[in-house]
Design an enzyme around this catalytic site. Structure first.
Site, PDB file in Angstrom:
ATOM      1  N   CYS A 242      45.526  12.687  43.588  1.00 32.66           N
ATOM      2  CA  CYS A 242      44.341  11.995  44.111  1.00 32.66           C
ATOM      3  C   CYS A 242      43.197  12.116  43.119  1.00 32.66           C
ATOM      4  CB  CYS A 242      43.907  12.595  45.453  1.00 32.66           C
ATOM      5  SG  CYS A 242      45.015  12.149  46.784  1.00 32.66           S
ATOM      6  N   GLU A 324      38.058  14.477  42.491  1.00 33.86           N
ATOM      7  CA  GLU A 324      38.822  15.712  42.696  1.00 33.86           C
ATOM      8  C   GLU A 324      39.294  16.226  41.328  1.00 33.86           C
ATOM      9  OE1 GLU A 324      41.881  15.659  45.825  1.00 33.86           O
ATOM     10  OE2 GLU A 324      43.135  16.944  44.574  1.00 33.86           O
TER      11      GLU A 324
HETATM   12  C1  LIG Z   1      51.748  13.803  41.779  1.00 30.59           C
HETATM   13  C2  LIG Z   1      50.672  14.757  42.169  1.00 30.59           C
HETATM   14  C3  LIG Z   1      50.552  15.155  43.494  1.00 30.59           C
HETATM   15  C4  LIG Z   1      49.563  16.062  43.879  1.00 30.59           C
HETATM   16  N1  LIG Z   1      49.494  16.471  45.173  1.00 30.59           N
HETATM   17  C5  LIG Z   1      48.601  17.417  45.527  1.00 30.59           C
HETATM   18  C6  LIG Z   1      48.571  17.940  46.850  1.00 30.59           C
HETATM   19  O1  LIG Z   1      49.363  17.589  47.709  1.00 30.59           O
HETATM   20  N2  LIG Z   1      47.653  18.892  47.156  1.00 30.59           N
HETATM   21  C7  LIG Z   1      46.764  19.347  46.223  1.00 30.59           C
HETATM   22  O2  LIG Z   1      45.956  20.224  46.539  1.00 30.59           O
HETATM   23  N3  LIG Z   1      46.768  18.873  44.969  1.00 30.59           N
HETATM   24  C8  LIG Z   1      47.663  17.924  44.591  1.00 30.59           C
HETATM   25  N4  LIG Z   1      47.675  17.455  43.316  1.00 30.59           N
HETATM   26  C9  LIG Z   1      46.683  17.952  42.364  1.00 30.59           C
HETATM   27  C10 LIG Z   1      47.163  19.218  41.642  1.00 30.59           C
HETATM   28  O3  LIG Z   1      48.462  19.528  42.021  1.00 30.59           O
HETATM   29  C11 LIG Z   1      46.265  20.393  41.999  1.00 30.59           C
HETATM   30  O4  LIG Z   1      44.914  20.083  41.780  1.00 30.59           O
HETATM   31  C12 LIG Z   1      46.598  21.645  41.214  1.00 30.59           C
HETATM   32  O5  LIG Z   1      45.835  22.694  41.720  1.00 30.59           O
HETATM   33  C13 LIG Z   1      46.344  21.500  39.726  1.00 30.59           C
HETATM   34  O6  LIG Z   1      46.738  22.713  39.092  1.00 30.59           O
HETATM   35  P1  LIG Z   1      46.931  22.761  37.521  1.00 30.59           P
HETATM   36  O7  LIG Z   1      47.408  24.104  37.157  1.00 30.59           O
HETATM   37  O8  LIG Z   1      47.760  21.617  37.064  1.00 30.59           O
HETATM   38  O9  LIG Z   1      45.445  22.566  37.035  1.00 30.59           O
HETATM   39  P2  LIG Z   1      44.968  21.798  35.721  1.00 30.59           P
HETATM   40  O10 LIG Z   1      45.083  20.328  35.937  1.00 30.59           O
HETATM   41  O11 LIG Z   1      45.632  22.346  34.527  1.00 30.59           O
HETATM   42  O12 LIG Z   1      43.429  22.212  35.693  1.00 30.59           O
HETATM   43  C14 LIG Z   1      42.550  21.786  36.715  1.00 30.59           C
HETATM   44  C15 LIG Z   1      41.229  22.549  36.550  1.00 30.59           C
HETATM   45  O13 LIG Z   1      41.472  23.927  36.798  1.00 30.59           O
HETATM   46  C16 LIG Z   1      41.092  24.701  35.669  1.00 30.59           C
HETATM   47  N5  LIG Z   1      42.031  25.819  35.565  1.00 30.59           N
HETATM   48  C17 LIG Z   1      43.342  25.794  35.243  1.00 30.59           C
HETATM   49  N6  LIG Z   1      43.838  27.040  35.263  1.00 30.59           N
HETATM   50  C18 LIG Z   1      42.832  27.870  35.625  1.00 30.59           C
HETATM   51  C19 LIG Z   1      42.727  29.286  35.821  1.00 30.59           C
HETATM   52  N7  LIG Z   1      43.741  30.119  35.596  1.00 30.59           N
HETATM   53  N8  LIG Z   1      41.523  29.781  36.220  1.00 30.59           N
HETATM   54  C20 LIG Z   1      40.464  28.980  36.428  1.00 30.59           C
HETATM   55  N9  LIG Z   1      40.492  27.632  36.211  1.00 30.59           N
HETATM   56  C21 LIG Z   1      41.677  27.090  35.829  1.00 30.59           C
HETATM   57  C22 LIG Z   1      41.151  23.738  34.490  1.00 30.59           C
HETATM   58  O14 LIG Z   1      40.321  24.172  33.424  1.00 30.59           O
HETATM   59  C23 LIG Z   1      40.666  22.455  35.141  1.00 30.59           C
HETATM   60  O15 LIG Z   1      39.247  22.471  35.240  1.00 30.59           O
HETATM   61  C24 LIG Z   1      48.671  16.558  42.902  1.00 30.59           C
HETATM   62  C25 LIG Z   1      48.802  16.179  41.555  1.00 30.59           C
HETATM   63  C26 LIG Z   1      49.803  15.310  41.190  1.00 30.59           C
HETATM   64  C27 LIG Z   1      49.958  14.944  39.748  1.00 30.59           C
END
Ligand SMILES: Cc1cc2nc3c(=O)[nH]c(=O)nc-3n(C[C@H](O)[C@H](O)[C@H](O)COP(=O)(O)OP(=O)(O)OC[C@H]3O[C@@H](n4cnc5c(N)ncnc54)[C@H](O)[C@@H]3O)c2cc1C
Length: 333
Positions: A242, A324
Site C-alpha cells: 500500500c 505509508e
Molecule cells: C506485496 C506487499 C504486501 C504488503 N502487505 C503488507 C501488509 O499486509 N501489512 C503491512 O503492515 N505491510 C505490508 N506491506 C508493507 C511492508 O511489508 C511493511 O511495511 C514492512 O514492515 C516493510 O519492512 P522492510 O524490512 O521491507 O522495510 P524497508 O522497506 O526496508 O524499510 C522501511 C523503512 O523502515 C526503515 N528500517 C528498515 N529496517 C529498520 C530497522 N532495523 N530499524 C529502524 N528502521 C528500519 C527503513 O530505513 C525505511 O525507512 C506489504 C508490502 C508489499 C510489497
C-alpha cells in the site's frame, strides 16, 4: 565523495563494502539508483559496527530491511546503505510449568534479530504453538521495518506487531549510542511508531506470545490470511504494498464511505484512477492503493502518480493523504 572510504573499508572488510551498488536490486519495487556505499550486515554485531562506523565518520546512512516499503530515488542514495540481514530467532523464556501431559506453558518470550523476516518470525512462533504473530505470515519485510510502521494485516482485526513487543534495543543516530527500551517507548499506533520521528534503528526485539490450544488452528488462521491477500492484492508484481495510509474514521464519516470504510484503495478507485499509468508505473487495476512497476518504471513516474492521487483526493474530497511508504534519497528535480 566520501573522504573516509578507506577507513570504512578497513573496519567493515574491503570486500564487503560495495561502491555504487544499484538499489533496485534490493527493493520490492525494483526501482532505485545506486548507493554510494553499501554493506550487508549479517548479524546484530555487524549491524552495530556498521552503525557505529557511519556515526564515527559522520556519513549519512540509511538502513534497508527487506525493501518492501520504500521508494528509492532514481539518483540513489549519496551515502552509506546498510542492508540488514541479521537473521536469528530463539525462544528465551516461558511462563508456567509443563505438566505430565506436556502442557502448562501459558506464554513465552521470543527474541529475534531485527533483520529476521516477519514471515520467518510467524513460521517460528506458529511451529512453537505460540499465538499472536501468525498474521505476519506472508507480510514482506523484516522485523526492523515492521516495527517502524507497526506492521499489521487487516487493521480492522486490530493485530499489530507492536502489540507483542516487550523490549527492543535501539541505536540513536544522533548520539551514536545504544539503549534498551520497552514497548511503551514506541508509542505504537496504526502505521505509526516513535522511531519514525527519532530515526532510531532497531537491532533486536523480544516478543511475548501466548500458548495456543491448537497449533493446527494457528496455521489455518495464517493460511486464511494468505488466501485473502492473494485474492485482494496484485500477486507476483514489483510494488511496495500500500502506498498510502488509510484515511481517518472522521474522514470516513464525513465522506459517508460505504460501511464507513477507511480504505484509501476505495478513495483512489472512486476518483477513477485505477489503471492510470505514467511511464511504466501504474495504479493497480486490482487494488488501487498499490502502484506497480510494469517494467522499467522510474521513481519519478511513481512519484508523479502519488502526487496525482494526492491532488485529486485533496480537490475532490478535501483529504490530505499520507504515504505509508518511506522515501530514500533525493527527489528534487
Ligand atoms: C506485496 C506487499 C504486501 C504488503 N502487505 C503488507 C501488509 O499486509 N501489512 C503491512 O503492515 N505491510 C505490508 N506491506 C508493507 C511492508 O511489508 C511493511 O511495511 C514492512 O514492515 C516493510 O519492512 P522492510 O524490512 O521491507 O522495510 P524497508 O522497506 O526496508 O524499510 C522501511 C523503512 O523502515 C526503515 N528500517 C528498515 N529496517 C529498520 C530497522 N532495523 N530499524 C529502524 N528502521 C528500519 C527503513 O530505513 C525505511 O525507512 C506489504 C508490502 C508489499 C510489497
Amino acid at each position: 565523495m566520501i573522504q573516509s572510504l578507506d577507513q570504512i573499508k578497513e573496519v567493515l572488510g574491503p570486500l564487503r563494502v560495495y561502491e555504487n551498488e544499484p538499489l533496485k536490486k534490493h527493493t520490492y519495487f525494483k526501482i532505485g539508483g545506486p548507493a554510494k556505499l553499501f554493506f550487508e550486515a549479517k548479524s546484530v554485531d555487524d549491524l552495530k559496527l556498521a552503525l557505529e562506523t557511519a556515526h564515527l565518520y559522520k556519513i549519512p546512512f540509511v538502513v534497508l530491511g527487506g525493501g518492501a516499503n520504500v521508494l528509492v530515488s532514481d539518483k540513489g542514495f549519496d551515502g552509506f546503505v546498510i542492508k540488514n540481514r541479521a537473521e536469528a530467532i530463539k525462544l528465551v523464556g516461558v511462563k508456567g510449568t509443563i505438566n505430565k501431559h506436556g502442557r502448562g506453558i501459558k506464554s513465552a518470550l521470543v527474541w529475534a534479530a531485527s533483520g529476521t523476516l516477519m514471515n520467518q518470525l510467524a513460521r517460528f512462533t506458529i511451529d512453537q504453538g505460540l499465538a499472536g504473530l501468525e498474521f505476519l505470515l506472508s507480510v514482506p519485510g523484516t522485523i526492523g521495518g515492521g516495527l517502524k510502521i507497526n506492521a499489521h494485516f487487516e487493521v480492522e482485526k486490530g493485530e499489530f506487531i507492536g502489540d507483542r513487543v516487550v523490549t527492543a534495543s535501539l541505536f540513536n543516530p544522533k548520539k551514536g549510542d545504544f539503549k534498551n527500551v520497552d514497548q511503551a517507548y514506541f508509542n505504537f499506533a496504526y502505521d505509526s511508531s516513535k522511531i519514525q520521528k527519532t530515526g532510531e534503528i532497531v537491532l533486536e526485539a523480544v516478543f511475548r506470545l501466548n500458548t495456543a490450544s491448537d497449533k493446527a488452528d494457528l496455521w489455518q488462521r495464517a493460511m486464511d490470511n494468505v488466501k485473502r491477500r492473494n485474492q485482494e492484492q496484485p500477486i507476483g508484481v514489483a510494488c511496495s504494498g500500500c502506498i498510502f495510509r488509510n484515511i481517518s474514521d472522521s474522514d470516513a464519516k464525513r465522506l459517508a464511505t460505504p460501511r464507513l470504510t477507511t480504505s484509501t484503495g476505495y478513495i483512489i478507485e472512486s476518483l477513477g484512477l485505477k489503471g492510470t499509468k505514467i511511464g511504466d508505473a501504474q495504479i493497480s487495476a486490482s487494488h488501487a492503493n498499490f502502484i506497480i512497476n510494469t517494467g522499467e518504471a522510474k521513481a519519478q513516474d511513481v512519484l508523479e502518480l502519488i502526487n496525482l492521487i494526492k491532488e485529486k483526493a485533496k480537490n475532490t474530497y478535501g483529504l490530505n493523504l499520507k504515504e505509508e511508504i518511506f522515501y530514500i534519497g533525493d527527489f528534487n528535480e
